[in-house]
Design an enzyme around this catalytic site. Structure first.
Site, mmCIF file in Angstrom:
data_model
loop_
_atom_site.group_PDB
_atom_site.id
_atom_site.type_symbol
_atom_site.label_atom_id
_atom_site.label_comp_id
_atom_site.label_asym_id
_atom_site.label_seq_id
_atom_site.Cartn_x
_atom_site.Cartn_y
_atom_site.Cartn_z
ATOM 1 N N THR A 127 0.858 -1.194 0.000
ATOM 2 C CA THR A 127 0.000 0.000 0.000
ATOM 3 C C THR A 127 0.891 1.239 0.000
ATOM 4 O O THR A 127 1.562 1.519 1.003
ATOM 5 C CB THR A 127 -0.918 0.028 1.239
ATOM 6 O OG1 THR A 127 -1.670 -1.181 1.287
ATOM 7 C CG2 THR A 127 -1.870 1.221 1.181
ATOM 8 N N LYS B 220 -7.111 1.885 -2.967
ATOM 9 C CA LYS B 220 -6.726 1.280 -1.681
ATOM 10 C C LYS B 220 -6.723 2.341 -0.571
ATOM 11 O O LYS B 220 -7.168 2.087 0.560
ATOM 12 C CB LYS B 220 -5.339 0.626 -1.825
ATOM 13 C CG LYS B 220 -4.752 0.074 -0.548
ATOM 14 C CD LYS B 220 -5.596 -1.027 0.063
ATOM 15 C CE LYS B 220 -5.031 -1.464 1.411
ATOM 16 N NZ LYS B 220 -5.990 -2.259 2.176
HETATM 17 N N1 NDP Z 1 -1.438 -6.380 7.688
HETATM 18 C C1 NDP Z 1 -2.548 -6.117 7.003
HETATM 19 O O1 NDP Z 1 -3.658 -6.419 7.456
HETATM 20 C C2 NDP Z 1 -2.489 -5.464 5.659
HETATM 21 C C3 NDP Z 1 -1.389 -4.747 5.223
HETATM 22 N N2 NDP Z 1 -1.418 -4.154 3.997
HETATM 23 C C4 NDP Z 1 -0.266 -3.392 3.505
HETATM 24 O O2 NDP Z 1 0.669 -4.357 3.088
HETATM 25 C C5 NDP Z 1 2.000 -3.893 3.332
HETATM 26 C C6 NDP Z 1 2.730 -4.880 4.228
HETATM 27 O O3 NDP Z 1 1.983 -4.985 5.407
HETATM 28 P P1 NDP Z 1 2.372 -6.060 6.552
HETATM 29 O O4 NDP Z 1 2.831 -7.316 5.947
HETATM 30 O O5 NDP Z 1 1.219 -6.043 7.474
HETATM 31 O O6 NDP Z 1 3.584 -5.301 7.229
HETATM 32 P P2 NDP Z 1 4.789 -5.858 8.083
HETATM 33 O O7 NDP Z 1 5.233 -4.686 8.881
HETATM 34 O O8 NDP Z 1 4.452 -7.121 8.763
HETATM 35 O O9 NDP Z 1 5.890 -6.197 6.963
HETATM 36 C C7 NDP Z 1 6.541 -5.178 6.289
HETATM 37 C C8 NDP Z 1 7.538 -5.761 5.318
HETATM 38 O O10 NDP Z 1 8.299 -4.689 4.752
HETATM 39 C C9 NDP Z 1 9.690 -4.926 5.001
HETATM 40 N N3 NDP Z 1 10.396 -3.668 5.164
HETATM 41 C C10 NDP Z 1 10.075 -2.648 5.981
HETATM 42 N N4 NDP Z 1 10.952 -1.636 5.828
HETATM 43 C C11 NDP Z 1 11.870 -2.055 4.924
HETATM 44 C C12 NDP Z 1 13.018 -1.455 4.337
HETATM 45 N N5 NDP Z 1 13.408 -0.209 4.663
HETATM 46 N N6 NDP Z 1 13.698 -2.152 3.431
HETATM 47 C C13 NDP Z 1 13.312 -3.414 3.088
HETATM 48 N N7 NDP Z 1 12.233 -4.030 3.598
HETATM 49 C C14 NDP Z 1 11.507 -3.358 4.502
HETATM 50 C C15 NDP Z 1 9.713 -5.763 6.254
HETATM 51 O O11 NDP Z 1 10.971 -6.407 6.367
HETATM 52 P P3 NDP Z 1 11.512 -6.915 7.802
HETATM 53 O O12 NDP Z 1 10.865 -8.242 8.020
HETATM 54 O O13 NDP Z 1 12.976 -6.978 7.633
HETATM 55 O O14 NDP Z 1 11.082 -5.884 8.815
HETATM 56 C C16 NDP Z 1 8.568 -6.706 5.993
HETATM 57 O O15 NDP Z 1 8.925 -7.692 5.065
HETATM 58 C C17 NDP Z 1 1.828 -2.491 3.924
HETATM 59 O O16 NDP Z 1 1.923 -1.556 2.880
HETATM 60 C C18 NDP Z 1 0.441 -2.529 4.513
HETATM 61 O O17 NDP Z 1 -0.122 -1.230 4.587
HETATM 62 C C19 NDP Z 1 -2.483 -4.280 3.146
HETATM 63 C C20 NDP Z 1 -3.562 -4.994 3.521
HETATM 64 C C21 NDP Z 1 -3.676 -5.611 4.819
HETATM 65 O O1 LIG Z 2 -5.107 -2.658 4.730
HETATM 66 C C1 LIG Z 2 -5.684 -3.329 5.551
HETATM 67 C C2 LIG Z 2 -6.807 -4.162 5.255
HETATM 68 O O2 LIG Z 2 -7.334 -4.824 6.180
HETATM 69 O O3 LIG Z 2 -7.217 -4.196 4.091
#
Ligand code: NDP
Ligand SMILES: O=CC(=O)O
Length: 362
Positions: free
Chosen positions: A165, A240
């Protein structure tokens, strides 16, 4: 044909590796040919009959059906969402290479059969299609365009699908860099949280190269229950952000209701039940209400990401001079919750910001 498709019956078939290909093909076949009345930008998995196999139209998709030359998929970013999404691809029999900044998060996927690559560049260079699920605009841009970023491994014939996102500007930036290599780009942020990701029930909001959309649809259908194709890059990101702007405000309003009901002597558990039966019923309230009443916030959607989405929605609104005062106020509440150290809790922990004693004498 009714649109309320998805099915856990078809899902069960999907979750079985030996059945996956038949079902993926079935899902594709169902799309416009059997649902002529559906808008062409929308596709939803069928509930009932599974029609005869039809081969995929694009070359890359077609190779997904051949054991001897499977499409190689890459997955960058294995957080709450990326891990189960990649896992579903692997369990469906796809050939998947993974990378994550924190390498240990790759281990469960490696044990399921994924190959580990040491950089986004290596993943992109060794795969036909690379998916990326990163935290925010900064990380999405860095993983795609930074040092050892995916762009360095892209070339004509490959595709990059960013499911993070992010804001419109970031998505267009990544798109521009990817396309400069001759590769194709699709933005495909998802609606749906941890459980829908685990269950392959996400909703994809896609925009960008239509031929890549067609190519990756079988994979989107493994990870999700429906997909929308929205045209130009930026439209998926914008959709989104609008959805999550609404969601963040709904959660804040629900939090106020729970606390007010309790303050006036009502049982907030009963409020959850009342809400669930009326016109404002939402799965989110029924799912999160009972734990919120117990001040428990097991993380599905981290609060820091919800605040990020509100911040980005405010930027989107500003770009077109659209007032969104409720979202603006809601954003402030999430910022307060973050300042209380709740960033990594579920976004329902925003209720804690309303429990604070703003006026200690009362
Ligand atoms: N959780 C949810 O319910 C939902 C989330 N989203 C969106 O999906 C995306 C991911 O969400 P989610 O999986 O929950 O988030 P997490 O925080 O669990 O995961 C984030 C990911 O991004 C990586 N990351 C963060 N910063 C960096 C960086 N500087 N360089 C490289 N990798 C990086 C992390 O790596 P590391 O493991 O090393 O920290 C990890 O793999 C977001 O944009 C969120 O808004 C969309 C729908 C639903
Ligand atoms: O981005 C979060 C979700 O639940 O969708």
């Amino acid at each position: 044909m009714a649109i309320s498709c998805l099915s856990w019956s078809s899902k069960k078939l999907f979750s079985s590796p030996q059945n996956t290909r038949t079902c993926s093909a079935a899902a594709i076949t169902m799309s416009s040919s059997l649902c002529p009345s559906l808008p062409t930008h929308f596709y939803c998995k069928p509930i009932f009959s599974i029609p005869k196999f039809q081969s995929f139209s694009s070359q890359i998709s077609a190779s997904a059906t051949k054991d001897e030359n499977p499409t190689r998929l890459g997955f960058l970013g294995l957080g709450i969402m990326g891990s189960p999404m990649a896992q579903n691809l692997i369990k469906s029999g796809c050939d998947v290479a993974v990378w994550n900044r924190t390498k240990s998060k790759c281990d469960p996927l490696i044990s399921l059969g994924a190959k580990y690559m040491s950089s986004p560049e290596e993943v992109a260079a060794s795969c036909d299609i690379t998916f990326a699920m990163l935290a925010d605009p900064e990380s999405a841009a860095d993983v795609a365009c930074g040092r050892n970023g995916a762009v360095n491994g892209m070339s004509p014939g490959k595709g990059y699908v960013d499911v993070s996102t992010v804001d419109v500007t970031t998505s267009k930036l990544i798109c521009g860099k990817i396309k400069a290599t001759g590769a194709l780009f699709l933005e495909a942020p998802v609606s749906g949280s941890k459980k829908p990701a685990e269950d392959g029930q996400l909703i994809f909001l896609t925009a960008g190269d239509k031929s890549l959309y067609d190519t990756v649809s079988p994979y989107l259908d493994i990870m999700g229950k429906s997909r929308f194709y929205l045209g130009e890059v930026g439209n998926g990101a914008a959709m989104k952000l609008v959805v999550n702007m609404i969601m963040g405000s709904m959660m804040a309003s629900f939090s106020e209701g729970l606390l007010l009901s309790e303050k006036v002597g009502l049982d907030p558990k009963v409020l959850v039940e009342v809400v669930s039966q009326g016109a404002i019923s939402a799965p989110m309230f029924s799912m999160k209400g009972p734990s919120m009443v117990q001040s428990k916030y097991p993380t599905a959607f981290p609060l820091k990401h919800q605040q990020k989405d509100l911040r980005l929605a405010l930027g989107l609104a500003e770009s077109v001079s659209q007032p969104i005062p409720i979202a603006a106020a809601t954003n402030e509440l999430y910022k307060v919750a973050k300042s209380y150290g709740l960033s990594d809790h579920d976004f329902s922990a925003v209720i804690e910001a309303l429990k604070a004693k703003l006026h200690p004498q009362t």
